[in-house]
Design an enzyme around this catalytic site. Structure first.
Site, PDB file in Angstrom:
ATOM      1  N   GLU A   1       0.844  -1.190   0.000  1.00  0.00           N
ATOM      2  CA  GLU A   1       0.000   0.000   0.000  1.00  0.00           C
ATOM      3  C   GLU A   1       0.881   1.241   0.000  1.00  0.00           C
ATOM      4  O   GLU A   1       1.707   1.413   0.893  1.00  0.00           O
ATOM      5  CB  GLU A   1      -0.927   0.042   1.214  1.00  0.00           C
ATOM      6  CG  GLU A   1      -1.845   1.277   1.200  1.00  0.00           C
ATOM      7  CD  GLU A   1      -2.687   1.438   2.460  1.00  0.00           C
ATOM      8  OE1 GLU A   1      -3.601   2.271   2.430  1.00  0.00           O
ATOM      9  OE2 GLU A   1      -2.427   0.737   3.458  1.00  0.00           O
TER      10      GLU A   1
ATOM     11  N   GLU B   1       4.728   4.981   3.690  1.00  0.00           N
ATOM     12  CA  GLU B   1       4.237   6.308   4.056  1.00  0.00           C
ATOM     13  C   GLU B   1       5.404   7.287   4.041  1.00  0.00           C
ATOM     14  O   GLU B   1       6.500   6.974   4.495  1.00  0.00           O
ATOM     15  CB  GLU B   1       3.584   6.286   5.437  1.00  0.00           C
ATOM     16  CG  GLU B   1       3.160   7.632   5.975  1.00  0.00           C
ATOM     17  CD  GLU B   1       2.200   8.376   5.045  1.00  0.00           C
ATOM     18  OE1 GLU B   1       2.459   9.571   4.781  1.00  0.00           O
ATOM     19  OE2 GLU B   1       1.222   7.759   4.577  1.00  0.00           O
TER      20      GLU B   1
ATOM     21  N   ASP C   1       9.425   7.969  -0.016  1.00  0.00           N
ATOM     22  CA  ASP C   1       8.670   8.694  -1.037  1.00  0.00           C
ATOM     23  C   ASP C   1       8.362   7.732  -2.176  1.00  0.00           C
ATOM     24  O   ASP C   1       9.237   6.983  -2.628  1.00  0.00           O
ATOM     25  CB  ASP C   1       9.506   9.870  -1.544  1.00  0.00           C
ATOM     26  CG  ASP C   1       8.704  10.815  -2.420  1.00  0.00           C
ATOM     27  OD1 ASP C   1       8.050  10.352  -3.369  1.00  0.00           O
ATOM     28  OD2 ASP C   1       8.745  12.035  -2.150  1.00  0.00           O
TER      29      ASP C   1
ATOM     30  N   ASP D   1      -3.339  11.633  -2.868  1.00  0.00           N
ATOM     31  CA  ASP D   1      -3.459  13.054  -3.193  1.00  0.00           C
ATOM     32  C   ASP D   1      -3.909  13.186  -4.647  1.00  0.00           C
ATOM     33  O   ASP D   1      -3.254  12.669  -5.554  1.00  0.00           O
ATOM     34  CB  ASP D   1      -2.106  13.727  -2.996  1.00  0.00           C
ATOM     35  CG  ASP D   1      -2.189  15.252  -3.040  1.00  0.00           C
ATOM     36  OD1 ASP D   1      -3.057  15.783  -3.766  1.00  0.00           O
ATOM     37  OD2 ASP D   1      -1.385  15.909  -2.354  1.00  0.00           O
TER      38      ASP D   1
ATOM     39  N   LYS E   1      -4.620  20.171 -10.033  1.00  0.00           N
ATOM     40  CA  LYS E   1      -4.199  21.084 -11.089  1.00  0.00           C
ATOM     41  C   LYS E   1      -3.552  20.312 -12.244  1.00  0.00           C
ATOM     42  O   LYS E   1      -2.759  19.402 -12.027  1.00  0.00           O
ATOM     43  CB  LYS E   1      -3.228  22.119 -10.529  1.00  0.00           C
ATOM     44  CG  LYS E   1      -3.860  23.059  -9.508  1.00  0.00           C
ATOM     45  CD  LYS E   1      -2.885  24.096  -9.019  1.00  0.00           C
ATOM     46  CE  LYS E   1      -3.552  25.031  -8.006  1.00  0.00           C
ATOM     47  NZ  LYS E   1      -2.613  26.060  -7.490  1.00  0.00           N
TER      48      LYS E   1
ATOM     49  N   THR F   1     -10.299   2.524   5.292  1.00  0.00           N
ATOM     50  CA  THR F   1      -9.223   3.378   5.784  1.00  0.00           C
ATOM     51  C   THR F   1      -9.824   4.399   6.744  1.00  0.00           C
ATOM     52  O   THR F   1     -11.046   4.547   6.843  1.00  0.00           O
ATOM     53  CB  THR F   1      -8.523   4.126   4.638  1.00  0.00           C
ATOM     54  OG1 THR F   1      -9.390   5.173   4.174  1.00  0.00           O
ATOM     55  CG2 THR F   1      -8.192   3.190   3.478  1.00  0.00           C
ATOM     56  N   GLU F   2      -8.962   5.147   7.435  1.00  0.00           N
ATOM     57  CA  GLU F   2      -9.467   6.178   8.333  1.00  0.00           C
ATOM     58  C   GLU F   2     -10.212   7.272   7.564  1.00  0.00           C
ATOM     59  O   GLU F   2     -11.240   7.802   8.014  1.00  0.00           O
ATOM     60  CB  GLU F   2      -8.332   6.784   9.177  1.00  0.00           C
ATOM     61  CG  GLU F   2      -7.162   7.324   8.402  1.00  0.00           C
ATOM     62  CD  GLU F   2      -6.092   6.276   8.084  1.00  0.00           C
ATOM     63  OE1 GLU F   2      -5.025   6.672   7.585  1.00  0.00           O
ATOM     64  OE2 GLU F   2      -6.332   5.074   8.321  1.00  0.00           O
ATOM     65  N   TYR F   3      -9.704   7.616   6.362  1.00  0.00           N
ATOM     66  CA  TYR F   3     -10.389   8.599   5.519  1.00  0.00           C
ATOM     67  C   TYR F   3     -11.761   8.079   5.086  1.00  0.00           C
ATOM     68  O   TYR F   3     -12.749   8.794   5.070  1.00  0.00           O
ATOM     69  CB  TYR F   3      -9.554   8.913   4.281  1.00  0.00           C
ATOM     70  CG  TYR F   3      -8.531  10.001   4.466  1.00  0.00           C
ATOM     71  CD1 TYR F   3      -8.894  11.260   4.919  1.00  0.00           C
ATOM     72  CD2 TYR F   3      -7.194   9.766   4.171  1.00  0.00           C
ATOM     73  CE1 TYR F   3      -7.954  12.261   5.073  1.00  0.00           C
ATOM     74  CE2 TYR F   3      -6.240  10.760   4.326  1.00  0.00           C
ATOM     75  CZ  TYR F   3      -6.623  12.005   4.779  1.00  0.00           C
ATOM     76  OH  TYR F   3      -5.701  12.992   4.940  1.00  0.00           O
ATOM     77  N   GLU F   4     -11.786   6.826   4.721  1.00  0.00           N
ATOM     78  CA  GLU F   4     -13.020   6.223   4.233  1.00  0.00           C
ATOM     79  C   GLU F   4     -14.121   6.270   5.286  1.00  0.00           C
ATOM     80  O   GLU F   4     -15.280   6.567   4.984  1.00  0.00           O
ATOM     81  CB  GLU F   4     -12.735   4.776   3.827  1.00  0.00           C
ATOM     82  CG  GLU F   4     -13.819   4.106   3.041  1.00  0.00           C
ATOM     83  CD  GLU F   4     -13.363   2.784   2.460  1.00  0.00           C
ATOM     84  OE1 GLU F   4     -14.208   2.072   1.902  1.00  0.00           O
ATOM     85  OE2 GLU F   4     -12.157   2.460   2.568  1.00  0.00           O
TER      86      GLU F   4
END
Length: 213
Positions: free
Chosen positions: A43, A68, A95, A116, A120, A189-192
């Site tokens: 991941e 991460e 990275d 992310d 743009k 996930t935590e965002y989910e």
């Protein structure tokens, strides 16, 4: 995403038994960390670790590596692991730009969760499903490249569908509302969890690039 500094984050990350520092000896040989030949799933952008930790618990016969970039984020995952014993899980602070320098033909499945979106146009090359990154991924897979993505961002999702298709991937599964896909085994996930509580629909894709035999 606003990052909060965590006191002693560097020391906590560096001292965790789950954290691995990539070396040339590990290149192409990450299975040596697990002492088995089980598939390795990766991941990129593991965040606070809910997804990768949940998978490691649920699938003990699969190895998982979470990547991460930020110590201040990874430290939260490490704190969740303090009372866990998961021999099939390792973490790397790095990275994603150097992913092809770390792994060599050894990854089974790549997970890209809530990356992310870089909305743009001039930043499109930074998206984790851009052609630049897809080319990097080619050398990390053990066999047919396999990518699973989840995102709340419909712009990134549309871009990913196009980019993957153009670059030889077959879209095996696509959903604009993952919550209501009963036959997809999903670890949030935590965002989910946050988005779900607000009624935001989650986009999902499962793509494979079938190599010529």
């Amino acid at each position: 995403m606003r990052l909060r500094n965590v006191k002693d984050a560097y020391q906590i990350v560096a001292s965790s038994p789950y954290v691995v520092v990539p070396t040339k000896e590990l290149y192409g040989n990450f299975k040596s960390l697990f002492n088995n030949d089980n598939p390795i799933c990766l991941e990129i952008g593991m965040g606070k670790g809910d997804f990768i930790i949940g998978n490691a618990k649920r699938f003990p016969n699969i190895n998982f590596i979470g990547v991460e970039k930020y110590e201040s984020v990874m430290v939260r995952a490490i704190q969740k692991l303090e009372m866990e014993d998961l021999p099939n899980l390792k973490l790397i602070r790095m990275d994603a730009n150097t992913i092809d320098l770390i792994f060599d033909h050894e990854i089974s499945t790549l997970f890209l969760n809530f990356s992310d979106p870089w909305p743009k146009k001039r930043h499109a090359r930074r998206r984790l499903t851009s052609e630049i990154f897809l080319n990097k991924y080619d050398s990390i897979f053990a066999s047919d490249p396999h990518i699973i993505q989840k995102t709340d961002n419909i712009g990134l999702f549309a871009y990913s569908l196009s980019s993957l298709s153009i670059n030889g991937y077959t879209l095996e599964r696509v959903s604009l509302d993952l919550e209501h896909e009963d036959d997809i085994e999903n670890i949030e996930t935590e965002y989910e969890k946050k988005f779900k509580s607000k009624g935001v629909k989650i986009n999902y894709l499962d793509a494979v690039k079938y190599l010529e035999k």
